[in-house]
Design a protein around this motif. Structure first.
Motif: not given
Lengths: 312, 402
Positions: B208-224
């Motif tokens: 569950l953490a990967v499922l949510v964390g992966l997109p969230l991490g990508i979004a975080c990298q794109r949007a400071p």
């Protein structure tokens, strides 16, 4: 053929490129030269729309680049950057096949094209194709970068400081190779550099930029002989300028009928090489040999000096 | 030093120091001291009349028949002597492994020597001396393994070999007289059930953490801006102690289940697996998200620029270039989460989450140390195996390119 027409790019309120127009003939090399922050890279990146122009238009072979989606446009334009940006997790072969893969070529066509390019760039098709970029030398990486850019046979190649990461000896060789390749393929090249020497050596025409403006756009000989007053004059006006001018002319163009003693010069050597040879031997003329056994001629010191004079 | 030695070839008192400096292994000295303490000054096993009362501590020669104790002591002495000398890592590995296996096997002979078969209540357990010896020889093994710099597949093979040895001893029934195994015998059914639940909770919260964390991490990298908001919040969540976190989960979920009974039928209640899973998921988010961000950020700007310049779409760039290049970092995050979750699931037993923690807390409640061990030892083993496997996977993926 690239037509850049009144193009500006603003980052916030400050212009990186301001109302700049430039015409690049099909099959020629144009070098964009200037200091860092002059806007030369921004101009280059507007050609393939990695940066969108704020105003103005750019046409490639008559077609406005805005009419094509950015990704599609870029797949049709070769792009080489400093450090090459090879994909470290892909083999050399897969790196070269990047754009053909994006274009959906079939596997056999891609394989044939990759093999062809490896051969063209002096890489071993069997041995090097399966290597990863970090296993290659700097010179080999540079060649893979250019091979990748040319994989889908683009008519235009954009290069941003493509030799910046090479050591001087390999850099000279890489420049020679690029010139030979360009003559062979007839591709139109726009090359960004901060090195005037490189701009003179490679460019059919040189565009000199400063603070987002085009200061002079002319052949290397003209830039050296009649630099635009101010920035360009300072840029080319160092003590090397007469020698640079000499390096643009071949011995064959200046040779005169007559005999001379000593080792002979080749017709396609530059006047700079001839001058160096004359000084080294302490003579004022040397024989010149033609490739096709034409009558003997000679090159005279006085003729070379006349060519080096900056105000004819 | 060598210059002086050559200039003055006379050998006097310096030679002893030189011998010690060149031939004696420093770690070996520490291990030898440790083994000596374990063997001579600490009990090898304890004998208790039943599982609750305190027991009688026994040395090696009291706990074992002489025919077994003497060879064991000889083996330990030989191993210690060899460990003291500087030898090749493979040699040290072999010495450490044989000594360790020797100690592990011999402890199995203690119960038969001390307790007659018609006394089912008496308990024999390994004591501090045994554990110290196991610890010393484990270090003797891990040091050369680190020095040998084994590749990922070799490390997995070593793990498999170790698992086979321990598995073999367990299957042979050699240890069945030991108190922990007696606890196992009485809890055998629930042991495997709780083990499965333990693994299930660790893995599902990770997924569950990967499922949510992966997109969230990508979004975080794109949007400071998002990154500056999300990472501090996730770090604060990490600082909440696990027991408090499980407690915090109970109230809202309990209310929810009371309001919507349907949810309760799906297992979403104040106690049980659901709050445990949510708490573990929240703990897991920071390592996953942070590693995704770091993994994407370490990609050289030239590679991203080239991907754009070649005409890749945003999606192609992400899937073909950025995520594969970030994968070793993401997997490192997954490794951290997996090992962390295996440990934290133990605490989840407090709110009825199940898992090996059941035995730990039951054992604590009954003051039955052996029952605590029945929960703790498999948990440690699980975390250990997960760490080694994940490390090997990360190295395997990162090693194929660079």
């Amino acid at each position: 053929m690239i037509e850049i027409d009144g193009v500006s790019r603003y980052f916030g309120a400050s212009p990186a490129v301001e109302n700049l127009s430039l015409f690049v003939e099909r099959g020629s090399i144009v070098t964009l030269v200037g200091t860092s922050g002059s806007g030369k890279s921004t101009l280059l990146r507007m050609i393939n729309r990695l940066i969108e122009p704020t105003s103005g238009s750019i046409r490639i072979d008559g077609r406005d680049t805005k009419t094509v989606p950015g990704e599609k446009l870029r797949r049709g334009i070769g792009y080489v950057i400093q450090g090459y940006g090879l994909f470290p997790h892909w083999t050399v072969a897969r790196n070269i096949a990047t754009v053909p893969n994006l274009l959906g070529w079939d596997a056999t066509r891609i394989e044939r094209r990759v093999r062809e390019l490896l051969l063209l760039f002096g890489l071993d098709a069997a041995f090097d194709a399966g290597k990863f970029p970090h296993e290659l030398s700097g010179g080999q990486q540079q060649r893979v970068g250019v091979a990748r850019a040319l994989a889908a046979e683009p008519s235009v190649l954009l290069m941003d400081e493509p030799f910046g990461a090479l050591d001087p000896i390999i850099r000279a060789k890489a420049r020679e190779d690029l010139l030979a390749l360009q003559r062979r393929l007839g591709v139109t090249i726009v090359l960004v550099t901060h090195d005037m020497e490189e701009a003179i050596k490679l460019g059919d025409r040189i565009a000199i930029m400063d603070r987002g403006r085009l200061l002079q756009y002319a052949t290397p000989a003209e830039v050296l002989a009649r630099p635009a007053p101010g920035f360009v004059e300072r840029l080319v006006g160092d003590s090397d300028r007469p020698f640079r001018l000499l390096s643009l002319t071949k011995v064959g163009e200046v040779a005169e009928p007559g005999e001379a003693d000593g080792p002979s010069m080749a017709e396609d050597a530059s006047l700079r090489d001839a001058l160096s040879e004359l000084i080294a031997r302490g003579v004022d003329r040397l024989p010149v040999v033609a490739a096709g056994g034409a009558p003997r001629r000679r090159i005279a010191l006085s003729a070379i000096l006349a060519r080096a004079r900056l105000t004819p | 030093m060598t210059l002086l030695g050559e200039a003055f070839p006379s050998r006097g008192s310096a030679s002893a120091a030189e011998f010690v400096g060149q031939r004696v292994d420093k770690l070996g000295v520490v291990l030898a001291a440790l083994a000596a303490v374990g063997l001579l000054f600490q009990p090898f096993a304890t004998l208790k009349a039943n599982r609750i009362v305190s027991g009688k501590a026994l040395g090696v020669f009291d706990a074992l028949p002489g025919a077994i104790a003497a060879p064991l002591v000889a083996l330990i002495l030989a191993a210690v002597l060899l460990a003291l000398l500087r030898t090749r890592p493979t040699m040290r590995l072999a010495v450490g492994a044989s000594a360790l296996v020797g100690v592990l096997v011999v402890i199995g002979f203690v119960p038969a020597h001390l307790v007659s078969l018609d006394n089912p209540l008496a308990r024999v357990a390994p004591a501090s001396g045994f554990w110290i010896l196991v610890f010393a020889f484990t270090i003797l093994i891990t040091d050369p393994i680190a020095k040998l710099n084994l590749g990922p597949s070799a490390r997995v093979a070593a793990l498999a070999a170790a698992a086979m040895i321990v598995g073999g001893i367990l299957m042979s029934g050699l240890w069945s007289g030991l108190s922990v195994m007696k606890e196992y015998a009485t809890h055998a059914d629930s042991f495997w059930q709780d083990g499965a639940r333990h693994v299930e909770l660790s893995l599902s919260s990770l997924a569950l953490a990967v499922l949510v964390g992966l997109p969230l991490g990508i979004a975080c990298q794109r949007a400071p801006t998002l990154r500056d908001l999300a990472l501090p919040v996730l770090s604060i969540i990490q600082t909440i102690p696990s027991i408090a976190m499980f407690g915090l989960m109970m109230a809202p979920l309990g209310l929810l289940a009371a309001r919507f009974p349907l949810l309760g039928q799906f297992g979403i209640r104040g106690i049980g697996a659901a709050p445990a899973m949510i708490a573990l998921f929240l703990y897991s988010l920071l390592p996953v998200v942070a590693n995704v961000v770091v993994g994407l950020q370490q990609i050289s700007a030239g590679v991203v620029e080239a991907a754009r310049g070649m005409g890749m779409t945003e999606r192609q760039r992400l899937l073909r270039v950025e995520l594969p290049l970030a994968a070793p970092f993401v997997l490192t995050g997954v490794r951290v989460v997996l090992v962390q979750n295996i440990g934290l699931v133990t605490v989840a037993a407090l709110i009825g989450g199940g898992g090996f923690g059941e035995f730990v807390f039951q054992g604590l409640g009954q003051s039955a140390t052996d029952l605590v061990l029945l929960g703790a030892v498999p948990t440690i083993a699980l975390a250990f195996v997960a760490a080694i496997l994940m490390d090997a996977l990360v190295e395997f993926i990162a090693g194929r390119r660079r």
